[in-house]
Design a protein around this motif. Structure first.
Motif, PDB file in Angstrom:
ATOM      1  N   CYS A 127       6.564   7.986 -12.688  1.00  0.00           N
ATOM      2  CA  CYS A 127       6.955   8.976 -13.700  1.00  0.00           C
ATOM      3  C   CYS A 127       8.071   8.428 -14.587  1.00  0.00           C
ATOM      4  O   CYS A 127       8.666   7.392 -14.287  1.00  0.00           O
ATOM      5  CB  CYS A 127       7.366  10.304 -13.047  1.00  0.00           C
ATOM      6  SG  CYS A 127       8.600  10.162 -11.776  1.00  0.00           S
ATOM      7  N   THR A 128       8.307   9.147 -15.680  1.00  0.00           N
ATOM      8  CA  THR A 128       9.384   8.784 -16.608  1.00  0.00           C
ATOM      9  C   THR A 128      10.256  10.007 -16.840  1.00  0.00           C
ATOM     10  O   THR A 128       9.806  11.144 -16.706  1.00  0.00           O
ATOM     11  CB  THR A 128       8.819   8.302 -17.961  1.00  0.00           C
ATOM     12  OG1 THR A 128       7.946   9.310 -18.508  1.00  0.00           O
ATOM     13  CG2 THR A 128       8.029   7.012 -17.803  1.00  0.00           C
ATOM     14  N   GLU A 163       0.211  16.724 -18.713  1.00  0.00           N
ATOM     15  CA  GLU A 163       0.597  16.013 -17.502  1.00  0.00           C
ATOM     16  C   GLU A 163       1.514  16.865 -16.627  1.00  0.00           C
ATOM     17  O   GLU A 163       2.170  17.786 -17.107  1.00  0.00           O
ATOM     18  CB  GLU A 163       1.308  14.691 -17.851  1.00  0.00           C
ATOM     19  CG  GLU A 163       2.699  14.828 -18.451  1.00  0.00           C
ATOM     20  CD  GLU A 163       2.724  15.158 -19.930  1.00  0.00           C
ATOM     21  OE1 GLU A 163       3.807  15.086 -20.519  1.00  0.00           O
ATOM     22  OE2 GLU A 163       1.660  15.511 -20.484  1.00  0.00           O
ATOM     23  N   SER A 209      -3.497   5.505 -18.852  1.00  0.00           N
ATOM     24  CA  SER A 209      -2.542   4.615 -19.503  1.00  0.00           C
ATOM     25  C   SER A 209      -2.651   3.206 -18.934  1.00  0.00           C
ATOM     26  O   SER A 209      -2.527   3.005 -17.725  1.00  0.00           O
ATOM     27  CB  SER A 209      -1.116   5.146 -19.302  1.00  0.00           C
ATOM     28  OG  SER A 209      -0.163   4.178 -19.720  1.00  0.00           O
ATOM     29  N   MET A 212      11.745   3.467 -15.423  1.00  0.00           N
ATOM     30  CA  MET A 212      10.605   4.094 -14.734  1.00  0.00           C
ATOM     31  C   MET A 212      11.060   4.570 -13.353  1.00  0.00           C
ATOM     32  O   MET A 212      12.033   4.045 -12.801  1.00  0.00           O
ATOM     33  CB  MET A 212       9.439   3.109 -14.590  1.00  0.00           C
ATOM     34  CG  MET A 212       8.950   2.567 -15.913  1.00  0.00           C
ATOM     35  SD  MET A 212       7.591   1.380 -15.724  1.00  0.00           S
ATOM     36  CE  MET A 212       7.616   0.576 -17.326  1.00  0.00           C
ATOM     37  N   HIS A 261       5.286   8.155 -23.073  1.00  0.00           N
ATOM     38  CA  HIS A 261       5.965   7.632 -21.888  1.00  0.00           C
ATOM     39  C   HIS A 261       6.834   6.420 -22.245  1.00  0.00           C
ATOM     40  O   HIS A 261       7.934   6.271 -21.705  1.00  0.00           O
ATOM     41  CB  HIS A 261       4.945   7.253 -20.812  1.00  0.00           C
ATOM     42  CG  HIS A 261       4.343   8.436 -20.109  1.00  0.00           C
ATOM     43  ND1 HIS A 261       5.048   9.196 -19.195  1.00  0.00           N
ATOM     44  CD2 HIS A 261       3.126   9.009 -20.197  1.00  0.00           C
ATOM     45  CE1 HIS A 261       4.271  10.171 -18.738  1.00  0.00           C
ATOM     46  NE2 HIS A 261       3.107  10.082 -19.341  1.00  0.00           N
ATOM     47  N   TRP A 291       3.208   9.878 -14.811  1.00  0.00           N
ATOM     48  CA  TRP A 291       2.522   8.913 -15.691  1.00  0.00           C
ATOM     49  C   TRP A 291       1.194   8.553 -15.035  1.00  0.00           C
ATOM     50  O   TRP A 291       1.153   7.839 -14.037  1.00  0.00           O
ATOM     51  CB  TRP A 291       3.403   7.685 -15.858  1.00  0.00           C
ATOM     52  CG  TRP A 291       3.064   6.840 -17.047  1.00  0.00           C
ATOM     53  CD1 TRP A 291       1.987   6.949 -17.857  1.00  0.00           C
ATOM     54  CD2 TRP A 291       3.843   5.739 -17.553  1.00  0.00           C
ATOM     55  NE1 TRP A 291       2.023   5.998 -18.845  1.00  0.00           N
ATOM     56  CE2 TRP A 291       3.145   5.247 -18.691  1.00  0.00           C
ATOM     57  CE3 TRP A 291       5.035   5.131 -17.174  1.00  0.00           C
ATOM     58  CZ2 TRP A 291       3.628   4.161 -19.421  1.00  0.00           C
ATOM     59  CZ3 TRP A 291       5.497   4.057 -17.916  1.00  0.00           C
ATOM     60  CH2 TRP A 291       4.819   3.580 -19.021  1.00  0.00           C
ATOM     61  N   ALA A 340       0.769   2.052 -17.360  1.00  0.00           N
ATOM     62  CA  ALA A 340       0.984   2.618 -16.023  1.00  0.00           C
ATOM     63  C   ALA A 340       0.095   1.929 -15.001  1.00  0.00           C
ATOM     64  O   ALA A 340       0.533   1.628 -13.874  1.00  0.00           O
ATOM     65  CB  ALA A 340       0.711   4.123 -16.037  1.00  0.00           C
ATOM     66  N   THR A 393       0.257   7.406 -24.026  1.00  0.00           N
ATOM     67  CA  THR A 393       1.135   6.383 -23.440  1.00  0.00           C
ATOM     68  C   THR A 393       2.393   6.201 -24.272  1.00  0.00           C
ATOM     69  O   THR A 393       3.470   5.945 -23.728  1.00  0.00           O
ATOM     70  CB  THR A 393       0.380   5.039 -23.312  1.00  0.00           C
ATOM     71  OG1 THR A 393      -0.776   5.244 -22.498  1.00  0.00           O
ATOM     72  CG2 THR A 393       1.246   3.985 -22.664  1.00  0.00           C
TER      73      THR A 393
END
Length: 287
Positions: free
Chosen positions: A66-67, A79, A102, A55, A136, A97, A105, A133
Motif C-alpha cells: 500500500c501507499t 481500491e 499495476s 511504500m 500510487h 496497491w 506493484a 498506477t
C-alpha cells in the motif's frame, strides 16, 4: 514479501456498506481500523515500511502492498483503504496497491531490487491511462516530488485530468509519447522514466523521451508486453531483443523480471540511463 501472490482475493471488493467478515455495520471488512468505505474494521492491522522508500506493507489476515494516501478519504479506482492510528492519536490512511492492476506493484511484489520511485523524485510516466498506477506513484513521491503523466487516448485522458485535480503533484499531459517535443515546455529534467505504452516501437519511444528529459544516471523502468511487440515469437526472445534495443540507446539494464502470476507474457526491465563511467585507477610504477 507477504501474501502478494495469494491470488485476487486479498484485493477484492472492499468498498461500500454492509456486512464484513466480523459483525455488521458500516464498511466492516477484514482489514484496518476506523470507519469509511472499504477501510474495514479488523483490529489487528500493522502497517510497516517496505524496503523501497514511500511504500508500505499492511500486515493483517493477508499482507498487502500500500501507499500513504495523499488525499485522505478519497479512493481513485475503488481500491481498499486502510486507516490506522498515528502516534499522536491522529488517523493515517493508506491505499492498497493492487498488483493485478499495476505493473509497478507487480514488479515490487515480484521482488525487484532497483526501484527509484521514492519521496521527492521527479517521474515521467508514459502510458498513464486513467491514472490508476499514477495515483500510487503520486503517493510515493509525495508533495516534494512530481509526476508528469502522458496519455494519448482522449477518454482515459479525461479521467486522468479529473484525478489530477485533487493531486497537485501530478501534471496530466494528453499527448502522443512519440512526439516528446510537443510537451517539452511542460516537462523539466526528471529522475525516473516509467513506460507502459504497449507498442511495437516502445523501446524507441522510451529512448526519445529519455534523450529529451531523463538526467544522466537516471532510472528507467519499462514494461514489455511480448504480444504487442511480436505475437509470433517466444516471449523470452522478444524480451531479449527489446533489451538489446535499449542498450543501443545508452540504457544499461540492471534487472529483468517477469510479472507472473499477475500478468501473462509481461516482463519489466529496470536500469540506469547513461551511467557515469567509473574512473580508471592509474597504477603507479615505482622505479
Amino acid at each position: 514479501m507477504g501474501g502478494g501472490g495469494k491470488g485476487k482475493g486479498s484485493f477484492g471488493k472492499g468498498d461500500g456498506k454492509g456486512k464484513g467478515s466480523k459483525g455488521k455495520g458500516k464498511g466492516k471488512g477484514s482489514k484496518g481500523k476506523g470507519k469509511g468505505g472499504g477501510k474495514g474494521a479488523g483490529s489487528k492491522v500493522v502497517v510497516e515500511p517496505h524496503r523501497h522508500a514511500g511504500m508500505f506493507i499492511a500486515k493483517g489476515k493477508e499482507d498487502a502492498l500500500c501507499t500513504l494516501n495523499m488525499v485522505p478519504g478519497e479512493s481513485v479506482y475503488g481500491e481498499k483503504r486502510i486507516s490506522v492510528d498515528g502516534e499522536e492519536g491522529n488517523k493515517i490512511e493508506y491505499r492498497v496497491w493492487n498488483p493485478f492492476r499495476s505493473k509497478i506493484a507487480a514488479a515490487v511484489l515480484g521482488g525487484i531490487d532497483l526501484c527509484e520511485f521514492k519521496p521527492g523524485a521527479k517521474v515521467l510516466y508514459l502510458g498513464a491511462a486513467s491514472g490508476t498506477t499514477v495515483s500510487h506513484v503520486s503517493d510515493v513521491v509525495g508533495e516534494t516530488g512530481q509526476v508528469f503523466a502522458v496519455e494519448f487516448s482522449q477518454r482515459p485522458g479525461r479521467d486522468l485530468v479529473n484525478m489530477c485535480k485533487k493531486r497537485t503533484n501530478v501534471v496530466p499531459i494528453v499527448e502522443d509519447a512519440r512526439h516528446p517535443q510537443r510537451y517539452r515546455m511542460l516537462v523539466g529534467m526528471v529522475d525516473c522514466i516509467f513506460a507502459d505504452v504497449a507498442q511495437p516501437d516502445q523501446a524507441r519511444i522510451v529512448a526519445m523521451n529519455a534523450h529529451q528529459f531523463l538526467k544522466n544516471g537516471g532510472y528507467f523502468m519499462i514494461s514489455i508486453k511480448a504480444n504487442c511487440v511480436d505475437s509470433t515469437a517466444e516471449p523470452a526472445a522478444v524480451f531479449a531483443k527489446e533489451v538489446k534495443k535499449l542498450q543501443a540507446e545508452n540504457f544499461k539494464p540492471a534487472e529483468q523480471i517477469t510479472l507472473e502470476p499477475y500478468e501473462r507474457d509481461h516482463a519489466v526491465v529496470v536500469g540506469t540511463y547513461r551511467p557515469a563511467k567509473k574512473a580508471k585507477k592509474l597504477s603507479l610504477i615505482h622505479i
